[in-house]
Design a protein around this motif. Structure first.
Motif, PDB file in Angstrom:
ATOM      1  N   VAL A  15       0.831  -1.206   0.000  1.00 39.85           N
ATOM      2  CA  VAL A  15       0.000   0.000   0.000  1.00 39.85           C
ATOM      3  C   VAL A  15       0.864   1.254   0.000  1.00 39.85           C
ATOM      4  O   VAL A  15       0.708   2.138  -0.854  1.00 39.85           O
ATOM      5  CB  VAL A  15      -0.956  -0.008   1.210  1.00 39.85           C
ATOM      6  CG1 VAL A  15      -1.652   1.336   1.372  1.00 39.85           C
ATOM      7  CG2 VAL A  15      -1.995  -1.088   1.013  1.00 39.85           C
ATOM      8  N   GLY A  16       1.773   1.349   0.976  1.00 41.82           N
ATOM      9  CA  GLY A  16       2.602   2.552   1.100  1.00 41.82           C
ATOM     10  C   GLY A  16       3.342   2.869  -0.196  1.00 41.82           C
ATOM     11  O   GLY A  16       3.330   4.027  -0.643  1.00 41.82           O
ATOM     12  N   ASP A  36      10.717   2.920   6.081  1.00 42.34           N
ATOM     13  CA  ASP A  36      10.448   1.561   6.552  1.00 42.34           C
ATOM     14  C   ASP A  36      11.643   1.126   7.399  1.00 42.34           C
ATOM     15  O   ASP A  36      12.769   1.573   7.175  1.00 42.34           O
ATOM     16  CB  ASP A  36      10.283   0.620   5.347  1.00 42.34           C
ATOM     17  CG  ASP A  36       9.440  -0.603   5.664  1.00 42.34           C
ATOM     18  OD1 ASP A  36       8.348  -0.755   5.105  1.00 42.34           O
ATOM     19  OD2 ASP A  36       9.891  -1.427   6.496  1.00 42.34           O
ATOM     20  N   ILE A  37      11.360   0.246   8.360  1.00 31.41           N
ATOM     21  CA  ILE A  37      12.469  -0.274   9.166  1.00 31.41           C
ATOM     22  C   ILE A  37      13.175  -1.425   8.443  1.00 31.41           C
ATOM     23  O   ILE A  37      14.255  -1.827   8.841  1.00 31.41           O
ATOM     24  CB  ILE A  37      11.991  -0.759  10.565  1.00 31.41           C
ATOM     25  CG1 ILE A  37      10.668  -1.522  10.433  1.00 31.41           C
ATOM     26  CG2 ILE A  37      11.869   0.395  11.528  1.00 31.41           C
ATOM     27  CD1 ILE A  37      10.165  -2.120  11.722  1.00 31.41           C
ATOM     28  N   ASN A  38      12.538  -1.936   7.421  1.00 31.06           N
ATOM     29  CA  ASN A  38      13.110  -3.046   6.659  1.00 31.06           C
ATOM     30  C   ASN A  38      14.093  -2.481   5.621  1.00 31.06           C
ATOM     31  O   ASN A  38      13.703  -1.986   4.566  1.00 31.06           O
ATOM     32  CB  ASN A  38      11.969  -3.814   5.992  1.00 31.06           C
ATOM     33  CG  ASN A  38      12.448  -5.030   5.228  1.00 31.06           C
ATOM     34  OD1 ASN A  38      13.595  -5.088   4.804  1.00 31.06           O
ATOM     35  ND2 ASN A  38      11.554  -5.986   5.053  1.00 31.06           N
ATOM     36  N   ASN A  93       1.756  -3.006   8.352  1.00 32.99           N
ATOM     37  CA  ASN A  93       0.921  -4.202   8.305  1.00 32.99           C
ATOM     38  C   ASN A  93       0.105  -4.367   9.593  1.00 32.99           C
ATOM     39  O   ASN A  93       0.565  -4.012  10.678  1.00 32.99           O
ATOM     40  CB  ASN A  93       1.761  -5.452   8.017  1.00 32.99           C
ATOM     41  CG  ASN A  93       3.130  -5.399   8.648  1.00 32.99           C
ATOM     42  OD1 ASN A  93       3.705  -4.334   8.842  1.00 32.99           O
ATOM     43  ND2 ASN A  93       3.655  -6.558   8.996  1.00 32.99           N
ATOM     44  N   LYS A 222     -14.250   0.376   5.755  1.00 37.48           N
ATOM     45  CA  LYS A 222     -13.207  -0.407   5.080  1.00 37.48           C
ATOM     46  C   LYS A 222     -13.435  -1.902   5.307  1.00 37.48           C
ATOM     47  O   LYS A 222     -13.405  -2.702   4.370  1.00 37.48           O
ATOM     48  CB  LYS A 222     -11.827   0.021   5.600  1.00 37.48           C
ATOM     49  CG  LYS A 222     -10.683  -0.820   5.121  1.00 37.48           C
ATOM     50  CD  LYS A 222     -10.477  -0.759   3.619  1.00 37.48           C
ATOM     51  CE  LYS A 222      -9.591  -1.876   3.136  1.00 37.48           C
ATOM     52  NZ  LYS A 222      -9.411  -1.923   1.703  1.00 37.48           N
ATOM     53  N   SER A 277      -4.040 -10.682   1.124  1.00 39.37           N
ATOM     54  CA  SER A 277      -3.741 -10.385   2.532  1.00 39.37           C
ATOM     55  C   SER A 277      -4.921  -9.762   3.254  1.00 39.37           C
ATOM     56  O   SER A 277      -4.875  -9.605   4.466  1.00 39.37           O
ATOM     57  CB  SER A 277      -2.545  -9.441   2.598  1.00 39.37           C
ATOM     58  OG  SER A 277      -2.891  -8.201   2.000  1.00 39.37           O
ATOM     59  N   ARG A 348       0.188 -13.885  -0.420  1.00 33.97           N
ATOM     60  CA  ARG A 348      -0.400 -14.021   0.911  1.00 33.97           C
ATOM     61  C   ARG A 348      -1.809 -14.628   0.828  1.00 33.97           C
ATOM     62  O   ARG A 348      -2.645 -14.164   0.073  1.00 33.97           O
ATOM     63  CB  ARG A 348      -0.423 -12.647   1.613  1.00 33.97           C
ATOM     64  CG  ARG A 348       0.980 -12.185   1.983  1.00 33.97           C
ATOM     65  CD  ARG A 348       0.986 -10.810   2.597  1.00 33.97           C
ATOM     66  NE  ARG A 348       0.718  -9.748   1.641  1.00 33.97           N
ATOM     67  CZ  ARG A 348       0.704  -8.457   1.955  1.00 33.97           C
ATOM     68  NH1 ARG A 348       0.915  -8.069   3.192  1.00 33.97           N
ATOM     69  NH2 ARG A 348       0.471  -7.552   1.029  1.00 33.97           N
TER      70      ARG A 348
HETATM   71  N1  LIG Z   1      -2.168  -5.098   0.235  1.00 33.66           N
HETATM   72  C1  LIG Z   1      -3.254  -4.462  -0.146  1.00 33.66           C
HETATM   73  O1  LIG Z   1      -3.689  -4.587  -1.271  1.00 33.66           O
HETATM   74  C2  LIG Z   1      -3.990  -3.556   0.798  1.00 33.66           C
HETATM   75  C3  LIG Z   1      -5.013  -2.743   0.294  1.00 33.66           C
HETATM   76  C4  LIG Z   1      -5.691  -1.897   1.156  1.00 33.66           C
HETATM   77  C5  LIG Z   1      -5.340  -1.841   2.496  1.00 33.66           C
HETATM   78  N2  LIG Z   1      -4.337  -2.624   2.973  1.00 33.66           N
HETATM   79  C6  LIG Z   1      -3.941  -2.461   4.378  1.00 33.66           C
HETATM   80  O2  LIG Z   1      -2.775  -1.616   4.411  1.00 33.66           O
HETATM   81  C7  LIG Z   1      -1.890  -2.020   5.467  1.00 33.66           C
HETATM   82  C8  LIG Z   1      -0.519  -2.332   4.899  1.00 33.66           C
HETATM   83  O3  LIG Z   1      -0.635  -3.452   4.037  1.00 33.66           O
HETATM   84  P1  LIG Z   1       0.544  -3.867   3.054  1.00 33.66           P
HETATM   85  O4  LIG Z   1       0.001  -4.941   2.192  1.00 33.66           O
HETATM   86  O5  LIG Z   1       1.133  -2.662   2.427  1.00 33.66           O
HETATM   87  O6  LIG Z   1       1.598  -4.486   4.124  1.00 33.66           O
HETATM   88  P2  LIG Z   1       3.116  -4.866   3.871  1.00 33.66           P
HETATM   89  O7  LIG Z   1       3.442  -5.937   4.828  1.00 33.66           O
HETATM   90  O8  LIG Z   1       3.362  -5.067   2.407  1.00 33.66           O
HETATM   91  O9  LIG Z   1       3.934  -3.536   4.281  1.00 33.66           O
HETATM   92  C9  LIG Z   1       3.999  -3.022   5.567  1.00 33.66           C
HETATM   93  C10 LIG Z   1       5.384  -2.430   5.799  1.00 33.66           C
HETATM   94  O10 LIG Z   1       5.402  -1.753   7.060  1.00 33.66           O
HETATM   95  C11 LIG Z   1       6.700  -1.883   7.608  1.00 33.66           C
HETATM   96  N3  LIG Z   1       6.670  -1.585   9.042  1.00 33.66           N
HETATM   97  C12 LIG Z   1       6.078  -2.289  10.044  1.00 33.66           C
HETATM   98  N4  LIG Z   1       6.261  -1.673  11.225  1.00 33.66           N
HETATM   99  C13 LIG Z   1       6.979  -0.554  10.983  1.00 33.66           C
HETATM  100  C14 LIG Z   1       7.459   0.501  11.810  1.00 33.66           C
HETATM  101  N5  LIG Z   1       7.212   0.533  13.115  1.00 33.66           N
HETATM  102  N6  LIG Z   1       8.175   1.494  11.230  1.00 33.66           N
HETATM  103  C15 LIG Z   1       8.417   1.478   9.904  1.00 33.66           C
HETATM  104  N7  LIG Z   1       7.970   0.515   9.070  1.00 33.66           N
HETATM  105  C16 LIG Z   1       7.257  -0.494   9.596  1.00 33.66           C
HETATM  106  C17 LIG Z   1       7.076  -3.309   7.287  1.00 33.66           C
HETATM  107  O11 LIG Z   1       8.486  -3.485   7.348  1.00 33.66           O
HETATM  108  C18 LIG Z   1       6.501  -3.475   5.864  1.00 33.66           C
HETATM  109  O12 LIG Z   1       7.475  -3.201   4.867  1.00 33.66           O
HETATM  110  C19 LIG Z   1      -2.591  -3.189   6.153  1.00 33.66           C
HETATM  111  O13 LIG Z   1      -3.340  -2.683   7.236  1.00 33.66           O
HETATM  112  C20 LIG Z   1      -3.524  -3.724   5.083  1.00 33.66           C
HETATM  113  O14 LIG Z   1      -4.649  -4.357   5.649  1.00 33.66           O
HETATM  114  C21 LIG Z   1      -3.644  -3.465   2.145  1.00 33.66           C
END
Ligand SMILES: NC(=O)c1ccc[n+]([C@@H]2O[C@H](COP(=O)([O-])OP(=O)(O)OC[C@H]3O[C@@H](n4cnc5c(N)ncnc54)[C@H](O)[C@@H]3O)[C@@H](O)[C@H]2O)c1
Ligand SMILES: O=c1ccn([C@@H]2O[C@H](COP(=O)(O)OP(=O)(O)O[C@H]3O[C@H](CO)[C@@H](O)[C@H](O)[C@H]3O)[C@@H](O)[C@H]2O)c(=O)[nH]1
Length: 465
Positions: A15-16, A36-38, A93, A222, A277, A348
């Motif tokens: 998403v980000g 990101d911390i990664n 996440n 949502k 996911s 996922r």
């Molecule tokens: N994947 C989708 O299509 C989608 C669509 C709409 C909403 N969402 C929601 O958006 C959110 C993110 O989903 P995603 O798929 O992008 O997850 P993701 O796992 O791909 O990415 C999340 C990122 O956050 C980072 N992170 C975690 N804790 C952190 C911290 N304290 N500081 C900095 N970075 C940190 C992780 O390292 C990871 O890279 C979730 O709540 C999900 O439900 C996802």
């Protein structure tokens, strides 16, 4: 309120990454930093070779090529980016909890809370904090509590701005969003914050599509949107089982009911079951919330969507086993696809994982081909299930790079992801490669029944007798 000129997004994931890339691309006057911390993930976002970005989305690399280094930055300097930004998106996440109270259902909010604490620690000026992650209703309150108790006099406005993009079409969805939802307080500062975020989106979306609500409605909408979408898939999949017992055809039924403008034609494709996911996680969360508020009937109603999805995945694997004379032990079976849908490398909750696991339980010898999913990911998905030891997973499943060669001496091919390229394969050649009788199980209704049967295949399609 000053115009927004600096945005930070915490979380460079599915998403980000795309969301911020589109904001930066559409708003050249705003500097966007995604943190990101990664470290490995950030390095991938900064890669020279745009084919090595951490996620695959059609149209993403072109946008990154245009904006990265100009007003779009990927960094591990979390504190610095938070300190500099006027608006901070939390896009980390929120997986299903795997421990403690609510295990297996509630959302795990530890990453979100860590973000809130980090913002509280670093911020020296007033900020707008935007929940982009999918969160249970009333989470903003918890974030607000953490932020309001820093004691350093900084004021925070918390907004909920859930993301509705679907993977595989993320860039299109972001550029032409059906709607953007902004939830926030109805106080003067709350309204100003909502308007500030609205102005960002108004750079490319018509104002009428930007909906403002209270924060709780936004958070809950949502979960409800995903529950309704998943419910359509489970509904049509339940009917696909009935079609296979009768001479009705699921595609004809989808078409017939979809013509009713009240029902609509979208999201009525029968399949091996939904993955990804979000759907399962968000419905489980909804179920948990309903149960926590003492509404067991509401919880049971939505839980059925998940149960039907589990049934569909199991049903597909069972159909394969039964059709292959009730034994697949030692038989070579090729799985076309591993991603949870086409045009993404995300696996996922992919139905493929569970179908493979069920076939491996019966000692099938699997070969997987997916155009975008690497071998390590496939093994990691299976190892994560913990059904058998990792070496056994590698003994029972290999990953192919040549989809046609993979079918040599195979008993069956199963289509589990709807990648377009599968349609264009030389199925006559595949038939020649395979042992006879040659079976194809089409879990995505991708191929033409007559063509496949004319070639000589024993062809099974989900939702058709
Ligand atoms: N994947 C989708 O299509 C989608 C669509 C709409 C909403 N969402 C929601 O958006 C959110 C993110 O989903 P995603 O798929 O992008 O997850 P993701 O796992 O791909 O990415 C999340 C990122 O956050 C980072 N992170 C975690 N804790 C952190 C911290 N304290 N500081 C900095 N970075 C940190 C992780 O390292 C990871 O890279 C979730 O709540 C999900 O439900 C996802
Ligand atoms: O008719 C259909 C439509 C979808 N699916 C399956 O359902 C799953 C989810 O598909 P889709 O919704 O297109 O992808 P996601 O990326 O999971 O997107 C959903 O989840 C996101 C995360 O919350 C939301 O933002 C999106 O609006 C919502 O569509 C996939 O396995 C699809 O193959 C079907 O089987 N039949």
């Amino acid at each position: 309120m000053k115009k927004i000129s600096k945005i930070c997004c915490i979380g460079a994931g599915y998403v980000g990454g795309p969301t911020m890339s589109v904001i930066a691309n559409q708003c050249p006057h705003i500097q966007v930093t995604v943190v990101d911390i990664n470290e490995a993930r950030i390095a991938q976002w900064n890669t020279e070779d745009l084919n090595q970005l951490p996620i695959y989305e059609p149209g993403l690399k072109e946008i990154i090529a245009e904006s990265r280094g100009k007003n779009l930055f990927f960094s591990t300097e979390v504190d610095q980016a938070i300190a500099e930004a006027q608006m901070i998106f939390i896009s980390v996440n929120t997986p299903t909890k795997t421990y403690g109270k609510g295990k297996g259902q509630a959302a795990d909010l530890k990453f979100v809370e860590l973000c809130a604490r980090n913002i509280a620690k670093v911020a020296k000026e007033d900020k707008i904090v935007v929940e982009k992650s999918t969160l249970p209703v009333r989470t903003a309150e918890a974030i607000k509590n953490i932020l309001d108790n820093t004691g350093n006099g900084v004021r925070f406005e918390i907004l909920s701005n859930p993301e509705f993009l679907a993977e595989g079409t993320a860039i299109e969805d972001l550029l032409h969003a059906d709607r953007v939802l902004i939830g926030g307080d109805d106080t003067p500062t709350g309204k100003a914050a909502k308007n500030a975020l609205s102005e960002v989106y108004e750079n490319w979306l018509p104002k009428e599509r930007i909906l403002q609500t209270n924060v709780w409605s936004s958070e809950l909408s949502k979960l409800v949107a995903n529950a309704f979408l998943a419910q359509r898939v489970s509904s049509i999949n339940s009917i696909s089982a009935l079609c296979e017992k009768t001479d009705a055809n699921i595609a004809e039924i989808s078409r017939a009911i979809g013509f009713d403008s009240r029902i609509g034609p979208k999201f009525l494709n029968a399949s091996v079951g939904f993955g990804g996911s979000c759907f399962q996680k968000d419905i489980l969360n909804l179920v948990y919330i309903a149960r926590s508020f003492g509404l067991p009937e509401v919880a049971d109603y939505w839980e059925q969507v998940i149960l039907m999805n589990d049934y569909q995945k199991r049903r597909f694997a069972d159909l394969m086993i039964q059709t292959l004379y009730n034994t697949v032990s030692g038989k070579k079976i090729v799985l076309y696809g591993w991603a949870f849908k086409k045009d993404t490398n995300d696996t996922r909750e992919s139905a493929a994982i569970y179908i493979a696991d069920a076939l491996m339980d019966e000692q099938a010898q699997l070969v997987v081909y997916d155009p975008k999913v690497p071998k390590e990911r496939i093994y990691a998905d299976l190892d994560y299930l913990g059904t058998r030891d990792p070496q056994k997973n590698r003994d029972l499943l290999t990953v192919a790079t040549d989809p046609l060669e993979a079918t040599r001496d195979a008993h069956a091919v199963a289509v589990v992801t709807e990648w377009d390229e599968f349609k264009g394969y030389d199925w006559k050649k595949i038939y020649e490669h395979m042992l006879k009788p040659a079976f194809v199980f089409d879990g995505r209704r991708l191929l033409d029944t007559h063509t496949m049967r004319d070639i000589g295949f024993n062809y099974y399609k989900i939702g058709e007798a």
